[in-house]
Scaffold this active site. Structure first.
Site, short mmCIF file in Angstrom:
data_model
loop_
_atom_site.label_atom_id
_atom_site.label_comp_id
_atom_site.label_asym_id
_atom_site.label_seq_id
_atom_site.Cartn_x
_atom_site.Cartn_y
_atom_site.Cartn_z
N ASP A 72 0.96 -1.12 0.08
CA ASP A 72 0.01 -0.18 -0.17
C ASP A 72 0.89 1.06 0.11
OD1 ASP A 72 0.84 -0.14 2.60
OD2 ASP A 72 -1.00 0.26 3.66
N PHE A 85 6.68 2.12 -4.18
CA PHE A 85 8.00 2.31 -3.81
C PHE A 85 8.65 3.67 -4.19
CE2 PHE A 85 7.72 -2.44 -4.02
CZ PHE A 85 7.98 -3.07 -2.64
N HIS A 200 10.89 -9.35 1.18
CA HIS A 200 10.59 -7.89 0.95
C HIS A 200 11.90 -7.13 1.32
CE1 HIS A 200 8.98 -3.86 1.63
NE2 HIS A 200 7.79 -4.37 0.80
#
Length: 242
Positions: A72, A85, A200
């Protein structure tokens, strides 16, 4: 979120064809009503209206070669710009993006820019899409489960179902879970697309396998072999924190 949100936007017709049936559905209409109520109550929502579909505006459906799926938007003032990002020039580079830059340098030897604006990637065929396209200020994940999945699932599915080979970069469990809903991206599929999975880039997980995963060179090797051309991952070495 409903059909009126496309009015006056720069979303290309190819994406409108994907979105219009979804936006006519009950889930999207509930999302739109809820967002309007939150805004009417004075809650700051990022990114602002007009930039929530920016990823689709910058990357035509037929031009998509790589999908980088985020979770998000950033929830700090001035950070979110409608691209996963990415932050506007002049905003300090967030930690996850700083780690993406470190991997970019280790993988391709490219110089790290002092800014976090990934707009050039989007213009070159990298769809920088978040799963949820809005967030309340200071409340990470606050708009998850409110209806954005219907919209972003349709976008990801449109790329996955195309005959053109593409690369799906899935950093972290959230992005990987979303992709499992699409048979075209499941392990054991026909292999038309390249699916890159790794932890991640967050400082909490980057050292568990994100660093050293070489997503940029792997994507380019696949795209070259598929006849779609490598992505130019270079970013302007200008700008920086305000």
């Amino acid at each position: 979120m409903n059909d009126s949100d496309l009015s006056g936007s720069g979303v290309p017709q190819s994406w409108r064809d994907v979105l219009e049936p979804v936006l006519a559905g009950d889930e999207s209409r509930r999302l739109g009503g809820w967002l309007r109520a939150e805004e009417a109550a004075g809650k700051p929502i990022y990114p602002p209206r007009g930039s929530r579909l920016r990823a689709l505006e910058l990357t035509e459906r037929e031009a998509v070669r790589v999908v980088i799926l985020g979770q998000d938007p950033y929830h700090g003032p001035g950070q979110a710009m409608g691209l996963s990002f990415s932050v506007p020039d002049g905003v300090r580079v967030p930690p996850s993006l700083a780690n993406i830059y470190k991997e970019l340098r280790a993988d391709l030897g490219l110089e790290i820019p002092p800014h976090g604006d990934l707009t050039p990637w989007a213009q070159r065929g990298v769809l920088l899409l978040n799963t949820t396209l809005t967030v309340e200020a200071g409340q990470a994940g606050s708009h998850a489960g409110r209806g954005w999945d219907a919209v972003t699932d349709a976008v990801v599915a449109a790329v996955a179902q195309a005959e053109r080979p593409s690369v799906f970069v899935l950093w972290g469990a959230h992005a990987q879970k979303k992709a499992t809903r699409l048979p075209e991206l499941a392990e054991g599929s026909d292999g038309r697309h390249l699916v890159l999975r790794s932890p991640h880039p967050s400082p909490l997980s980057a050292h568990r396998g994100f660093f050293g995963s070489r997503p940029f060179s792997k994507a380019n090797a696949f795209l070259d072999q598929a006849g779609r051309g490598a992505i130019d991952w270079r970013l302007p070495i200008t700008g920086g924190p305000a």
